[in-house]
Design a protein around this motif. Structure first.
Motif, PDB file in Angstrom:
ATOM      1  N   TYR A  14     114.000 124.050 -86.176  1.00 47.71           N
ATOM      2  CA  TYR A  14     112.948 124.277 -86.719  1.00 47.71           C
ATOM      3  C   TYR A  14     111.707 124.639 -85.923  1.00 47.71           C
ATOM      4  CZ  TYR A  14     110.507 119.972 -86.325  1.00 47.71           C
ATOM      5  OH  TYR A  14     109.699 118.829 -86.126  1.00 47.71           O
ATOM      6  N   GLU A  15     111.694 124.001 -84.731  1.00 49.92           N
ATOM      7  CA  GLU A  15     110.553 124.402 -83.698  1.00 49.92           C
ATOM      8  C   GLU A  15     110.476 125.362 -83.397  1.00 49.92           C
ATOM      9  OE1 GLU A  15     110.367 121.088 -80.962  1.00 49.92           O
ATOM     10  OE2 GLU A  15     109.883 119.545 -82.222  1.00 49.92           O
ATOM     11  N   ILE A  18     110.005 130.052 -86.128  1.00 55.84           N
ATOM     12  CA  ILE A  18     108.900 130.881 -86.104  1.00 55.84           C
ATOM     13  C   ILE A  18     108.485 131.649 -84.879  1.00 55.84           C
ATOM     14  CG2 ILE A  18     106.382 131.013 -86.675  1.00 55.84           C
ATOM     15  CD1 ILE A  18     107.874 130.522 -88.924  1.00 55.84           C
ATOM     16  N   LEU A  19     108.711 130.803 -83.776  1.00 53.49           N
ATOM     17  CA  LEU A  19     108.497 131.577 -82.394  1.00 53.49           C
ATOM     18  C   LEU A  19     109.638 132.688 -82.105  1.00 53.49           C
ATOM     19  CD1 LEU A  19     107.315 131.896 -79.514  1.00 53.49           C
ATOM     20  CD2 LEU A  19     108.663 130.006 -78.801  1.00 53.49           C
ATOM     21  N   ASN A  20     110.821 132.315 -82.764  1.00 55.11           N
ATOM     22  CA  ASN A  20     111.889 133.128 -82.366  1.00 55.11           C
ATOM     23  C   ASN A  20     111.681 134.593 -83.502  1.00 55.11           C
ATOM     24  OD1 ASN A  20     114.731 134.002 -83.549  1.00 55.11           O
ATOM     25  ND2 ASN A  20     114.795 133.509 -81.466  1.00 55.11           N
ATOM     26  N   MET A  43     119.553 119.594 -85.113  1.00 50.02           N
ATOM     27  CA  MET A  43     119.078 118.274 -85.907  1.00 50.02           C
ATOM     28  C   MET A  43     119.249 118.657 -87.168  1.00 50.02           C
ATOM     29  SD  MET A  43     117.863 115.127 -85.413  1.00 50.02           S
ATOM     30  CE  MET A  43     117.151 115.213 -83.820  1.00 50.02           C
ATOM     31  N   GLU A  44     119.114 120.007 -87.755  1.00 50.76           N
ATOM     32  CA  GLU A  44     118.929 120.168 -89.200  1.00 50.76           C
ATOM     33  C   GLU A  44     120.409 120.338 -89.710  1.00 50.76           C
ATOM     34  OE1 GLU A  44     115.305 121.392 -87.089  1.00 50.76           O
ATOM     35  OE2 GLU A  44     117.206 121.812 -86.760  1.00 50.76           O
ATOM     36  N   GLY A  45     121.443 120.537 -88.759  1.00 47.87           N
ATOM     37  CA  GLY A  45     122.758 120.462 -89.405  1.00 47.87           C
ATOM     38  C   GLY A  45     123.338 121.532 -89.086  1.00 47.87           C
ATOM     39  N   TYR A  46     122.487 122.583 -88.553  1.00 49.46           N
ATOM     40  CA  TYR A  46     123.057 124.207 -88.421  1.00 49.46           C
ATOM     41  C   TYR A  46     123.954 124.052 -87.121  1.00 49.46           C
ATOM     42  CZ  TYR A  46     119.340 125.315 -91.422  1.00 49.46           C
ATOM     43  OH  TYR A  46     118.325 125.546 -92.359  1.00 49.46           O
ATOM     44  N   VAL A  67     112.073 124.936 -74.485  1.00 50.79           N
ATOM     45  CA  VAL A  67     112.858 123.816 -74.763  1.00 50.79           C
ATOM     46  C   VAL A  67     112.349 123.023 -75.971  1.00 50.79           C
ATOM     47  CG1 VAL A  67     113.764 121.718 -73.897  1.00 50.79           C
ATOM     48  CG2 VAL A  67     113.158 123.441 -72.146  1.00 50.79           C
ATOM     49  N   PRO A  68     113.159 123.255 -76.987  1.00 54.85           N
ATOM     50  CA  PRO A  68     112.567 122.584 -78.205  1.00 54.85           C
ATOM     51  C   PRO A  68     112.871 120.988 -78.251  1.00 54.85           C
ATOM     52  CG  PRO A  68     114.606 123.285 -78.658  1.00 54.85           C
ATOM     53  CD  PRO A  68     114.354 123.871 -77.510  1.00 54.85           C
ATOM     54  N   GLY A  69     111.984 120.293 -78.924  1.00 55.03           N
ATOM     55  CA  GLY A  69     112.233 118.714 -79.061  1.00 55.03           C
ATOM     56  C   GLY A  69     113.432 118.401 -79.738  1.00 55.03           C
TER      57      GLY A  69
END
Length: 86
Positions: A14-15, A18-20, A43-46, A67-69
């Motif tokens: 999710y981080e 929006i940037l993408n 982390m969200e399961g995707y 680099v996302p968290g």
């Protein structure tokens, strides 16, 4: 020039959503990479397919490196730190 996203198992997707989204509409050449070039599970399961392995990137062609968290255990190592420093 490429805008690189380093994704890894348990990264917070999710981080970067929006940037993408905005980068997609601003002529950015986005590349998703993982340490080994294999798909990851966010982390969200995707399940996320990547374009390449970290080692296969041409450093001279990188404009930005995102680099996302998340649970960073997989990328908290000397290989990644050395790559980012260079």
């Amino acid at each position: 020039m490429k805008d690189v996203f380093l994704v890894y198992d348990k990264s917070c997707f999710y981080e970067i959503v929006i940037l993408n989204y905005f980068m997609n509409y601003s002529d950015c050449d986005m590349v998703f990479c993982s340490l080994d070039g294999e798909p990851i599970k966010a982390m969200e399961g995707y399940s996320v397919n990547v374009d390449t392995a970290l080692a296969d990137l041409d450093k001279d062609q990188i404009r930005s490196f995102i680099v996302p968290g998340g649970k960073i255990t997989e990328i908290d190592n000397d290989e990644v730190r050395s790559y980012l420093r260079s």
